[in-house]
Design an enzyme around this catalytic site. Sequence first.
Site, PDB file in Angstrom:
ATOM      1  N   LEU A   1     -52.183  19.804   2.639  1.00 26.29           N
ATOM      2  CA  LEU A   1     -51.812  21.105   3.217  1.00 26.29           C
ATOM      3  C   LEU A   1     -52.744  21.526   4.355  1.00 26.29           C
ATOM      4  CD1 LEU A   1     -50.899  23.137   0.000  1.00 26.29           C
ATOM      5  CD2 LEU A   1     -49.427  21.683   1.413  1.00 26.29           C
TER       6      LEU A   1
ATOM      7  N   GLN B   1     -34.681  19.224  10.284  1.00 22.09           N
ATOM      8  CA  GLN B   1     -34.660  19.394   8.824  1.00 22.09           C
ATOM      9  C   GLN B   1     -34.232  20.814   8.449  1.00 22.09           C
ATOM     10  OE1 GLN B   1     -37.841  17.885   6.081  1.00 22.09           O
ATOM     11  NE2 GLN B   1     -38.522  20.005   6.157  1.00 22.09           N
TER      12      GLN B   1
ATOM     13  N   LYS C   1     -41.331  23.406  12.614  1.00 26.58           N
ATOM     14  CA  LYS C   1     -41.940  22.144  13.053  1.00 26.58           C
ATOM     15  C   LYS C   1     -40.952  20.998  12.832  1.00 26.58           C
ATOM     16  CE  LYS C   1     -45.303  18.907  13.387  1.00 26.58           C
ATOM     17  NZ  LYS C   1     -44.895  17.913  12.466  1.00 26.58           N
TER      18      LYS C   1
ATOM     19  N   VAL D   1     -47.137  26.255  13.684  1.00 28.64           N
ATOM     20  CA  VAL D   1     -48.561  26.589  13.825  1.00 28.64           C
ATOM     21  C   VAL D   1     -49.245  25.429  14.558  1.00 28.64           C
ATOM     22  CG1 VAL D   1     -50.708  27.075  12.583  1.00 28.64           C
ATOM     23  CG2 VAL D   1     -48.536  27.986  11.733  1.00 28.64           C
TER      24      VAL D   1
ATOM     25  N   MET E   1     -45.173  18.316   1.004  1.00 25.36           N
ATOM     26  CA  MET E   1     -45.595  16.995   0.518  1.00 25.36           C
ATOM     27  C   MET E   1     -47.120  16.938   0.381  1.00 25.36           C
ATOM     28  SD  MET E   1     -42.945  14.247   2.046  1.00 25.36           S
ATOM     29  CE  MET E   1     -43.609  14.143   3.701  1.00 25.36           C
TER      30      MET E   1
ATOM     31  N   HIS F   1     -48.591  24.890   6.602  1.00 22.45           N
ATOM     32  CA  HIS F   1     -48.006  25.110   5.276  1.00 22.45           C
ATOM     33  C   HIS F   1     -48.324  26.521   4.760  1.00 22.45           C
ATOM     34  CE1 HIS F   1     -48.608  20.578   5.197  1.00 22.45           C
ATOM     35  NE2 HIS F   1     -47.327  20.670   4.897  1.00 22.45           N
TER      36      HIS F   1
HETATM   37  P1  AMP Z   1     -44.360  18.547   4.844  1.00 20.48           P
HETATM   38  O1  AMP Z   1     -45.475  18.691   3.857  1.00 20.48           O
HETATM   39  O2  AMP Z   1     -44.749  17.818   6.075  1.00 20.48           O
HETATM   40  O3  AMP Z   1     -43.094  18.025   4.207  1.00 20.48           O
HETATM   41  O4  AMP Z   1     -44.017  20.017   5.326  1.00 20.48           O
HETATM   42  C1  AMP Z   1     -43.686  21.021   4.404  1.00 20.48           C
HETATM   43  C2  AMP Z   1     -43.197  22.219   5.163  1.00 20.48           C
HETATM   44  O5  AMP Z   1     -44.219  22.671   6.057  1.00 20.48           O
HETATM   45  C3  AMP Z   1     -41.968  21.905   6.033  1.00 20.48           C
HETATM   46  O6  AMP Z   1     -41.061  22.989   5.948  1.00 20.48           O
HETATM   47  C4  AMP Z   1     -42.562  21.769   7.412  1.00 20.48           C
HETATM   48  O7  AMP Z   1     -41.652  22.072   8.438  1.00 20.48           O
HETATM   49  C5  AMP Z   1     -43.668  22.810   7.342  1.00 20.48           C
HETATM   50  N1  AMP Z   1     -44.699  22.546   8.367  1.00 20.48           N
HETATM   51  C6  AMP Z   1     -45.374  21.398   8.571  1.00 20.48           C
HETATM   52  N2  AMP Z   1     -46.187  21.527   9.641  1.00 20.48           N
HETATM   53  C7  AMP Z   1     -46.021  22.780  10.116  1.00 20.48           C
HETATM   54  C8  AMP Z   1     -46.562  23.519  11.214  1.00 20.48           C
HETATM   55  N3  AMP Z   1     -47.461  22.985  12.043  1.00 20.48           N
HETATM   56  N4  AMP Z   1     -46.148  24.776  11.412  1.00 20.48           N
HETATM   57  C9  AMP Z   1     -45.229  25.345  10.582  1.00 20.48           C
HETATM   58  N5  AMP Z   1     -44.665  24.713   9.530  1.00 20.48           N
HETATM   59  C10 AMP Z   1     -45.059  23.436   9.293  1.00 20.48           C
END
Ligand code: AMP
Length: 337
Positions: free
Chosen positions: A85, A203, A199, A226, A82, A89
Amino acid sequence: MDAFLYRNPQRKSNDREILSPKGLISTILTGIQLIEKHNRLGVSQKCAWRTFMDIQHDPLLLQQTILQHKRQGKTIGFVPTMGALHAGHTSLMDIARPLCDILICSIYVNPLQFAPTEDLSTYPHTPELDHHMCREHGVDIVLRPSTLYHPLHNTRVEVHELTNGLCGASRPSHFAGVTTVVARLFGLVQPDVAVFGEKDFQQLAVIRRMTEDLAMPIQIIGGPIVRDESGLALSSRNAYLTPTDKQRALSLSRTLQYIQQTIQNNGGCASVADLLQQARTMLDVDSLDYLEIVNPVTLRPLDRVDGAARALVAAKVGKPRLIDNLDVSIDSPSPII
Ligand code: AMP
């Protein structure tokens, strides 16, 4: 030649604009400089040219491009996001990059997964930085649509049971929004491999279920969480935290670590209820949504831990609602006291 074309998002038509001669020369010079830099760093030419990343705003045009790539036998990797970044991400892009020929990253804040009371309108938005990070991590095409849905869109994809508890309990329409958008993205991108972060542990479980249930020929890979140096799980929503709230937010990861340590020290856990009661006192949050230990596949709450287990927490700290989780499994269970 395609590398020198780009599409202006302001334009209504699907035409791409050709760079002016000056822009073209500047692009070529930048490319030569990058190749020289990559040569110095020992990065391959193929990788250097990847710095010419395409930004596609039209999902159906992207689908056509991908179909052409697939006809040529190319494999497609996919990281849906989303935006706003961060290193969480990009870690997913780094996992996907060596597993595919063409890496696609989507940046789309999906309205379907936000309740009217949630932060859709204020969700962080950092397009320039996002594009830079995608480029740096070898993304070939960024899909950044203004909408993903046809005006007559009338389909929902829902996974049951797995979506009832944890985040699903307080966000009842959230996962149907997630699975609907991911199913549509999968249809558009047709990835061979898609990477999601642990994370969002629930989901990830839900998407694995959907992909299997709908026989989608896509390998789903989970990427580890991370964290920053203090242990806070990176999240786009951390941008809402004040410095004081950021300190308080650390109580989430510390509580999960306490649970993990206690389980390991005791070779398991005979009473999850007692352990959670104790652990809750460590949380410095404004409102706790849940703190649970569940089976990592079914996501059903566990009474005791004598094998695979995941601890998950969700809480509001100041403005944002934060989530975190940790593997609290024990490999070789010993008799539990
Ligand atoms: P989002 O932009 O929040 O929808 O996240 C997009 C993707 O990034 C999803 O698969 C999240 O699980 C992953 N993501 C978000 N934060 C982290 C993190 N700290 N470590 C690993 N993956 C992440």
